[in-house]
Design an enzyme around this catalytic site. Structure first.
Site, mmCIF file in Angstrom:
data_model
loop_
_atom_site.group_PDB
_atom_site.id
_atom_site.type_symbol
_atom_site.label_atom_id
_atom_site.label_comp_id
_atom_site.label_asym_id
_atom_site.label_seq_id
_atom_site.Cartn_x
_atom_site.Cartn_y
_atom_site.Cartn_z
ATOM 1 N N LYS A 1 0.833 -1.222 0.000
ATOM 2 C CA LYS A 1 0.000 0.000 0.000
ATOM 3 C C LYS A 1 0.859 1.259 0.000
ATOM 4 O O LYS A 1 0.679 2.148 -0.823
ATOM 5 C CB LYS A 1 -0.903 -0.020 1.236
ATOM 6 C CG LYS A 1 -1.420 1.327 1.692
ATOM 7 C CD LYS A 1 -2.262 1.178 2.954
ATOM 8 C CE LYS A 1 -2.598 2.468 3.641
ATOM 9 N NZ LYS A 1 -1.525 3.020 4.479
ATOM 10 N N ASN A 2 1.803 1.331 0.933
ATOM 11 C CA ASN A 2 2.521 2.601 1.089
ATOM 12 C C ASN A 2 3.504 2.879 -0.047
ATOM 13 O O ASN A 2 3.808 4.033 -0.321
ATOM 14 C CB ASN A 2 3.186 2.672 2.473
ATOM 15 C CG ASN A 2 2.140 2.868 3.566
ATOM 16 O OD1 ASN A 2 0.974 3.149 3.275
ATOM 17 N ND2 ASN A 2 2.542 2.700 4.807
ATOM 18 N N ARG B 1 -4.245 9.611 3.377
ATOM 19 C CA ARG B 1 -2.985 10.258 3.705
ATOM 20 C C ARG B 1 -2.117 10.442 2.454
ATOM 21 O O ARG B 1 -1.450 11.442 2.265
ATOM 22 C CB ARG B 1 -2.255 9.370 4.723
ATOM 23 C CG ARG B 1 -0.914 9.871 5.195
ATOM 24 C CD ARG B 1 -1.073 10.957 6.215
ATOM 25 N NE ARG B 1 0.182 11.469 6.718
ATOM 26 C CZ ARG B 1 0.282 12.609 7.378
ATOM 27 N NH1 ARG B 1 -0.784 13.345 7.623
ATOM 28 N NH2 ARG B 1 1.445 13.019 7.821
ATOM 29 N N ASP C 1 -5.174 7.372 8.799
ATOM 30 C CA ASP C 1 -5.505 6.885 10.124
ATOM 31 C C ASP C 1 -5.563 8.002 11.154
ATOM 32 O O ASP C 1 -4.722 8.888 11.160
ATOM 33 C CB ASP C 1 -4.431 5.874 10.563
ATOM 34 C CG ASP C 1 -4.778 4.484 10.077
ATOM 35 O OD1 ASP C 1 -5.933 4.281 9.684
ATOM 36 O OD2 ASP C 1 -3.888 3.628 10.113
ATOM 37 N N ASP D 1 3.745 0.437 12.014
ATOM 38 C CA ASP D 1 2.491 -0.132 11.505
ATOM 39 C C ASP D 1 2.293 -1.591 11.915
ATOM 40 O O ASP D 1 1.212 -2.142 11.726
ATOM 41 C CB ASP D 1 2.426 -0.007 9.973
ATOM 42 C CG ASP D 1 2.405 1.447 9.540
ATOM 43 O OD1 ASP D 1 2.183 2.312 10.397
ATOM 44 O OD2 ASP D 1 2.628 1.715 8.347
ATOM 45 N N MET E 1 6.022 6.601 17.869
ATOM 46 C CA MET E 1 5.685 7.630 16.884
ATOM 47 C C MET E 1 4.280 8.217 17.057
ATOM 48 O O MET E 1 4.107 9.416 17.012
ATOM 49 C CB MET E 1 5.830 7.067 15.476
ATOM 50 C CG MET E 1 7.269 6.737 15.148
ATOM 51 S SD MET E 1 7.485 6.495 13.398
ATOM 52 C CE MET E 1 9.133 5.780 13.372
HETATM 53 C C1 LIG Z 1 0.984 6.617 3.443
HETATM 54 C C2 LIG Z 1 2.170 6.210 4.242
HETATM 55 O O1 LIG Z 1 3.231 5.911 3.719
HETATM 56 N N1 LIG Z 1 1.982 6.155 5.568
HETATM 57 C C3 LIG Z 1 3.076 5.729 6.431
HETATM 58 C C4 LIG Z 1 3.980 6.902 6.683
HETATM 59 O O2 LIG Z 1 3.173 7.945 7.203
HETATM 60 P P1 LIG Z 1 3.743 9.430 7.321
HETATM 61 O O3 LIG Z 1 4.703 9.700 6.224
HETATM 62 O O4 LIG Z 1 2.540 10.282 7.461
HETATM 63 O O5 LIG Z 1 4.519 9.371 8.660
HETATM 64 P P2 LIG Z 1 5.868 10.149 9.056
HETATM 65 O O6 LIG Z 1 7.042 9.355 8.622
HETATM 66 O O7 LIG Z 1 5.764 11.561 8.597
HETATM 67 O O8 LIG Z 1 5.817 10.130 10.632
HETATM 68 C C5 LIG Z 1 4.852 9.501 11.379
HETATM 69 C C6 LIG Z 1 4.881 9.987 12.800
HETATM 70 O O9 LIG Z 1 6.059 9.597 13.422
HETATM 71 C C7 LIG Z 1 6.743 10.672 13.953
HETATM 72 N N2 LIG Z 1 8.173 10.483 13.644
HETATM 73 C C8 LIG Z 1 8.557 10.346 12.353
HETATM 74 C C9 LIG Z 1 9.893 10.216 12.037
HETATM 75 C C10 LIG Z 1 10.813 10.220 13.071
HETATM 76 O O10 LIG Z 1 12.040 10.141 12.849
HETATM 77 N N3 LIG Z 1 10.377 10.295 14.355
HETATM 78 C C11 LIG Z 1 9.063 10.435 14.650
HETATM 79 O O11 LIG Z 1 8.675 10.533 15.819
HETATM 80 C C12 LIG Z 1 6.179 11.893 13.265
HETATM 81 O O12 LIG Z 1 6.202 13.020 14.124
HETATM 82 C C13 LIG Z 1 4.784 11.483 12.924
HETATM 83 O O13 LIG Z 1 3.881 11.776 13.954
HETATM 84 O O14 LIG Z 1 5.005 6.523 7.596
HETATM 85 C C14 LIG Z 1 4.516 6.137 8.882
HETATM 86 C C15 LIG Z 1 5.742 5.854 9.745
HETATM 87 O O15 LIG Z 1 6.462 4.761 9.287
HETATM 88 C C16 LIG Z 1 3.594 4.936 8.741
HETATM 89 O O16 LIG Z 1 3.005 4.684 10.001
HETATM 90 C C17 LIG Z 1 2.495 5.199 7.731
HETATM 91 O O17 LIG Z 1 1.808 4.007 7.423
HETATM 92 C C1 LIG Z 2 -0.903 4.569 9.193
HETATM 93 C C2 LIG Z 2 -1.125 3.927 8.068
HETATM 94 O O1 LIG Z 2 -1.613 4.453 6.925
HETATM 95 P P1 LIG Z 2 -1.854 5.975 6.508
HETATM 96 O O2 LIG Z 2 -0.540 6.692 6.698
HETATM 97 O O3 LIG Z 2 -2.227 5.881 5.076
HETATM 98 O O4 LIG Z 2 -2.937 6.490 7.386
HETATM 99 C C3 LIG Z 2 -0.835 2.477 7.925
HETATM 100 O O5 LIG Z 2 -0.756 2.011 6.771
HETATM 101 O O6 LIG Z 2 -0.700 1.780 8.946
#
Ligand SMILES: CC(=O)N[C@H]1[C@@H](OP(=O)(O)OP(=O)(O)OC[C@H]2O[C@@H](n3ccc(=O)[nH]c3=O)[C@H](O)[C@@H]2O)O[C@H](CO)[C@@H](O)[C@@H]1O
Ligand SMILES: C=C(OP(=O)(O)O)C(=O)O
Length: 437
Positions: free
Chosen positions: A22-23, A97, A121, A320, A342
């Site tokens: 998916k991602n 997202r 989510d 995840d 996270m």
């Molecule tokens: C569509 C998609 O691809 N979604 C994925 C993507 O979401 P997404 O790209 O939205 O998530 P981010 O990598 O931006 O970060 C997710 C959360 O983790 C925190 N954070 C992030 C990086 C870091 O070094 N430290 C930290 O604490 C951020 O503040 C945020 O709240 O990556 C997430 C983290 O693997 C996954 O859960 C999601 O499924």
């Molecule tokens: C958090 C997830 O998805 P999304 O970032 O698309 O909400 C996920 O795939 O677990």
């Protein structure tokens, strides 16, 4: 609204094929916006989030052909950019997202990108600062309409820049990379996310003529190019789905083979399940999980202290999978601390598991201690609602192992990320029905 009705307590048996990730799909589908040539993508998972993104691309004017199941071609040669400010886009864009990753390619190629606050989510705050700070560094101006929650970036010409990301955001890195490939000059991104799906995106972009080096590391160098061409790209198997099947097999004492898993891209996932005492074997590119008729025992750390399983940016454990790991631990021998670093609201679903009889102490929003039953007490069937995609699959695993018939509502959350999950479970012998209530 559809629900799943699940009669638990049955062992399953057989083979499953992992779906496309998916991602990764959400990233590479956005990348089709970077060229006017045809891009062919295979192994596209047929799931709600991906289909919603495909609909958005189509409404924007991308020509789409279905070539085979899970294989499509995309051609973004005549886009209607006015669609980006339409009410239709404002409604559709916030449904997932992944739509946020349309902004980078649109900004890179057309000098403007807009997006409503994206959905996905509801698992805590999910800020977008990394994305927009990156675009601003490349020379874009940023606008945010607070009333409409609508973001916009515009630039006459993006210019390469050096940046150190505040956090290794997955979608943030993908977005900045897709803008930078068409910028003038060289961009460097330090503290870049580097998970396999980003590596796949960079590989795809390089095959389209981009010049990205450092792929797989947290330091990317991108030399901007004038234009990109079409390409053929195949999406990797979904590592979160693979982890979900491993957990499901252990918790239902089922003998399962997961076919073609792309073992070299799974990182610490197999070992993390082994730490819970789950046996799994690498057979070629498959994973074989024997029936755990004697249960499974959680290891402790070398000094004898209680095991902690925590998430971390890649190559650490993906957040995840923590919900699945937590549910699997409820039937293990021993105890484990699950630390979801996270996301702030992702562990609240444990209330449902506690209702079912699991021994869990939620210490705070980020940490839960699980004391396994060692199958001496079965979880009790219940009626529940799926709050997010990974809690959803975890509750489904709990229901499959529970005594009696459970009902899971709000299963759109599961369908967002798992392709025909009920059909595939039935093929393995599960008693699960999709019913309209
Ligand atoms: C569509 C998609 O691809 N979604 C994925 C993507 O979401 P997404 O790209 O939205 O998530 P981010 O990598 O931006 O970060 C997710 C959360 O983790 C925190 N954070 C992030 C990086 C870091 O070094 N430290 C930290 O604490 C951020 O503040 C945020 O709240 O990556 C997430 C983290 O693997 C996954 O859960 C999601 O499924
Ligand atoms: C958090 C997830 O998805 P999304 O970032 O698309 O909400 C996920 O795939 O677990």
């Amino acid at each position: 609204m559809s629900t799943f009705r699940i009669e638990g307590g049955h062992q399953l048996k057989g083979e499953v094929h992992a779906q496309g990730a998916k991602n990764e799909a959400l990233q590479v589908l956005c990348a089709v916006l970077l060229t006017n040539e045809k891009v062919v993508i295979s192994n596209i998972p047929d799931i709600i989030d991906v289909n919603k993104l495909i609909e958005l691309l189509e409404s924007l004017g991308v020509k789409i052909e279905r070539l085979a199941p899970n294989k499509m071609s995309f051609q973004a040669d005549n886009l209607n950019l006015d669609y980006l400010t339409s009410d239709d886009f404002k409604a559709g864009g916030k449904a997932l997202r992944g739509s946020i990753m349309m902004v980078g390619p649109l900004l890179g190629r057309f000098g403007k990108g807009y997006i409503p606050k994206p959905g996905g989510d509801k698992i805590g705050r999910r800020r977008l600062d990394t994305h927009f700070e990156g675009f601003i560094k490349l020379g874009a101006t940023f606008r945010y309409n607070r009333e409409e929650h609508f973001y916009g970036v515009e630039a006459e010409q993006l210019v390469g820049a050096d940046m150190l990301l505040e956090e290794a955001s997955v979608t943030g890195t993908a977005n900045i990379v897709m803008a930078a490939v068409l910028a003038k000059g060289t961009t460097t991104i330090y503290n870049a996310a580097c998970e396999p799906y980003l590596q796949q995106l960079c590989k795809m972009l390089n095959s389209m003529g981009a010049k990205i080096s450092g792929v797989g590391s947290n330091f990317l160098t991108i030399e901007g190019v004038e234009t990109l061409t079409g390409c053929d790209h195949r999406i990797l198997p979904d590592m979160i789905e693979i982890g979900s099947w491993i957990g499901l097999a252990a918790m239902t004492k089922s003998e399962l083979t997961i076919k073609n898993v792309g073992w070299e891209h799974l990182g610490v996932i197999p070992n993390t399940f082994k730490r819970l005492g789950i046996q799994l074997e690498k057979r070629g590119d498959d994973i074989y999980i024997p029936a755990h008729t004697q249960g499974y025992e959680i290891q402790s750390f070398i000094d004898g202290s209680i095991l902690t399983i925590a998430d971390a940016p890649w190559p650490g454990l993906t957040p995840d999978l923590l919900s699945v790991i937590l549910v699997v631990a409820t039937q293990a021998r021993g105890e484990v601390l699950i630390h979801q670093k996270m996301f702030e609201s992702r562990l609240f679903f444990v209330d449902k598991l506690i209702d079912m009889g699991a021994k869990i102490i939620l210490c705070d929003p980020h940490r839960a201690v699980v004391i396994g039953h060692d199958f001496k007490s079965q979880l009790k069937a219940t009626r529940m609602s799926s709050p997010d995609i990974r809690a959803g699959i975890s509750l489904l695993i709990a229901a499959l192992s529970a005594q009696g018939t459970s009902v899971i509502q709000n299963i759109d959350q599961i369908d967002r990320g798992y392709e025909r999950i009920d059909e595939r479970l039935r093929a393995l012998g599960a008693k699960i029905d999709r019913v309209d209530e």
